[in-house]
Design an enzyme around this catalytic site. Structure first.
Site, PDB file in Angstrom:
ATOM      1  N   THR A 207       0.842  -1.197   0.000  1.00 27.07           N
ATOM      2  CA  THR A 207       0.000   0.000   0.000  1.00 27.07           C
ATOM      3  C   THR A 207       0.873   1.242   0.000  1.00 27.07           C
ATOM      4  O   THR A 207       1.880   1.285   0.685  1.00 27.07           O
ATOM      5  CB  THR A 207      -0.847   0.016   1.292  1.00 27.07           C
ATOM      6  OG1 THR A 207      -1.706  -1.111   1.257  1.00 27.07           O
ATOM      7  CG2 THR A 207      -1.642   1.295   1.443  1.00 27.07           C
ATOM      8  N   ARG A 235     -14.650  -6.645   1.630  1.00 30.82           N
ATOM      9  CA  ARG A 235     -13.785  -6.266   2.765  1.00 30.82           C
ATOM     10  C   ARG A 235     -13.115  -4.915   2.492  1.00 30.82           C
ATOM     11  O   ARG A 235     -12.618  -4.658   1.400  1.00 30.82           O
ATOM     12  CB  ARG A 235     -12.730  -7.347   2.972  1.00 30.82           C
ATOM     13  CG  ARG A 235     -11.743  -7.071   4.137  1.00 30.82           C
ATOM     14  CD  ARG A 235     -10.500  -6.374   3.666  1.00 30.82           C
ATOM     15  NE  ARG A 235      -9.485  -6.243   4.722  1.00 30.82           N
ATOM     16  CZ  ARG A 235      -8.379  -5.519   4.604  1.00 30.82           C
ATOM     17  NH1 ARG A 235      -8.132  -4.853   3.501  1.00 30.82           N
ATOM     18  NH2 ARG A 235      -7.511  -5.459   5.580  1.00 30.82           N
ATOM     19  N   VAL A 236     -13.143  -4.062   3.486  1.00 24.91           N
ATOM     20  CA  VAL A 236     -12.480  -2.763   3.377  1.00 24.91           C
ATOM     21  C   VAL A 236     -11.435  -2.678   4.490  1.00 24.91           C
ATOM     22  O   VAL A 236     -11.718  -3.030   5.639  1.00 24.91           O
ATOM     23  CB  VAL A 236     -13.511  -1.619   3.524  1.00 24.91           C
ATOM     24  CG1 VAL A 236     -12.818  -0.267   3.639  1.00 24.91           C
ATOM     25  CG2 VAL A 236     -14.474  -1.631   2.339  1.00 24.91           C
ATOM     26  N   GLY A 237     -10.258  -2.238   4.154  1.00 24.28           N
ATOM     27  CA  GLY A 237      -9.189  -2.134   5.160  1.00 24.28           C
ATOM     28  C   GLY A 237      -9.099  -0.743   5.760  1.00 24.28           C
ATOM     29  O   GLY A 237     -10.046   0.052   5.706  1.00 24.28           O
ATOM     30  N   ASP A 238      -7.952  -0.449   6.300  1.00 26.15           N
ATOM     31  CA  ASP A 238      -7.737   0.849   6.940  1.00 26.15           C
ATOM     32  C   ASP A 238      -7.480   1.974   5.947  1.00 26.15           C
ATOM     33  O   ASP A 238      -7.756   3.144   6.216  1.00 26.15           O
ATOM     34  CB  ASP A 238      -6.520   0.770   7.885  1.00 26.15           C
ATOM     35  CG  ASP A 238      -5.261   0.331   7.146  1.00 26.15           C
ATOM     36  OD1 ASP A 238      -5.375  -0.504   6.217  1.00 26.15           O
ATOM     37  OD2 ASP A 238      -4.166   0.812   7.474  1.00 26.15           O
ATOM     38  N   GLY A 259       0.006  -2.262   6.196  1.00 20.90           N
ATOM     39  CA  GLY A 259      -0.029  -3.514   6.950  1.00 20.90           C
ATOM     40  C   GLY A 259      -1.450  -4.013   7.112  1.00 20.90           C
ATOM     41  O   GLY A 259      -2.321  -3.686   6.303  1.00 20.90           O
ATOM     42  N   GLY A 261      -4.876  -3.990   7.933  1.00 24.68           N
ATOM     43  CA  GLY A 261      -5.780  -2.873   8.190  1.00 24.68           C
ATOM     44  C   GLY A 261      -6.681  -3.063   9.392  1.00 24.68           C
ATOM     45  O   GLY A 261      -6.999  -2.096  10.092  1.00 24.68           O
TER      46      GLY A 261
END
Ligand code: SD4
Length: 346
Positions: A207, A235-238, A259, A261
């Site tokens: 990222t 799915r959604v990360g940080d 890293g 999330g």
């Protein structure tokens, strides 16, 4: 007494209280114990920093703008567009690893010096998710658009629909499917970090988070990713979550993360780092404290996953810290162009 000195003195008083009697331990600290550190903006000293080695190339694009007294916001957008368009980078934009269903879904956000921010989550078919995030910020009354709504918005705003799944990423995904039990499983990307390298690389943390200060002394940041490889669809990360994957406060500084999330969202990581800088911590110490927070609530997990924070304060001082070793970041200013590796817990 300077703000910084006041902070240090009060911190020492706080420590004395902690070391003292039980009743002192329980005594709530007063609001005036927590005075903000005020940073005078540094002008005519632009700087850009970004996560991982490939941040160097992205910084070069950002510098094209910063070096000519352009705005930090324009610089971070232009900068992160470089890895977004690079099919060889398999964790951002075009060529990103798909989810479990073979769909490349992108997360991105951007934030300027006036708390303006925009974000897209789980966006398919558009290479430059960061520019869609900026369009959300500038052309809508909203902060976040997700999924099909984000795609429809992008198409209506002139972005081109493209296939983001490259042959290489598709082949690797099909390889992964053979062994996969196809169970919900987060952190598959990170499982590869120590033990079970996925085809194509020793680790898969790619990222890009980018932070910049322009000649006017103003800060902006951008963060963009295809997220965890082989995640559950949706799915959604940080990375697109303002306060988790990115936060900018023009009075204090900015932070971003890379890293796993899920671990970053739990502690509102980037916002935490900025608030710690507001209390007077250096960027590196602020990042370290945030990493330690993750370690504290789940030491077993912390051993297994990577999370790295990168931060810059209003004075242009920067720093980073990670759970695992090898979290690198690239810096470009009038004085230096360099890749650093952060310190880490492990
Ligand atoms: C995520 N933080 O989606 C991203 C992934 C990442 O290096 O940073 N990988 O959780």
């Amino acid at each position: 007494m300077s703000d910084r000195r006041k902070f240090v003195k009060l911190s020492l008083l706080g420590s004395a209280a902690v070391l003292g009697t039980g009743s002192l331990l329980a005594a709530p600290r007063k609001e005036q114990d927590f005075e903000d550190v005020l940073y005078a903006p540094v002008k005519d000293n632009p700087i850009v920093i970004s996560t991982w080695d490939f941040g160097k190339e992205a910084n070069t694009a950002a510098w094209e703008i910063l070096g000519k007294n352009g705005k930090a916001l324009d610089a971070v957008e232009a900068g992160v567009k470089v890895p977004e368009a690079d099919p060889k980078n398999q964790s951002i934009g075009l060529g990103g690893r798909p989810d479990r269903d073979g769909k490349v879904t992108l997360d991105a956000c951007i934030m300027d010096e006036k708390y303006n921010c925009g974000s897209v989550m789980c966006l398919e078919h558009i290479v430059h998710a960061i520019s869609v995030a900026r369009a959300v910020m500038e052309r809508t009354p909203h902060v976040i658009l997700a999924g099909d709504g984000a795609l429809q918005f992008a198409l209506a705003n002139g972005f081109k629909k493209e296939n983001l799944l490259t042959e290489k990423s598709e082949k690797e995904w099909k390889e992964w499917l053979k062994k996969s039990k196809y169970e919900p499983q987060i952190n598959i990307e990170n499982a590869g970090y120590h033990k079970d390298p996925m085809p194509g690389g020793k680790d898969n943390h790619d990222t890009i988070g980018m932070l910049a200060i322009d000649a006017n002394g103003d800060l902006s940041g951008a963060c963009t990713t295809s997220g965890m490889a082989y995640k559950i669809h949706g799915r959604v990360g940080d990375s697109p979550v303002i306060g988790a994957g990115l936060y900018v406060d023009n009075e204090v500084g900015a932070a971003t993360s890379s890293g796993v999330g899920e671990e970053v969202i739990r502690i509102a990581g980037s916002h935490l780092v900025v608030e710690l800088m507001r209390r007077g911590l250096s960027p590196e110490d602020a990042c370290k404290k945030a990493v330690e927070r993750i370690l504290k609530f789940n030491p077993a997990k912390a051993k297994e996953v990577q999370v790295g924070f990168l931060a810059i304060n209003k004075k242009g001082e920067y720093g980073a810290y990670a759970l695992q070793k090898d979290f690198s970041y690239a810096v470009k200013s009038g004085k230096e162009e360099k890749i650093y590796t952060s310190k880490s817990i492990y």
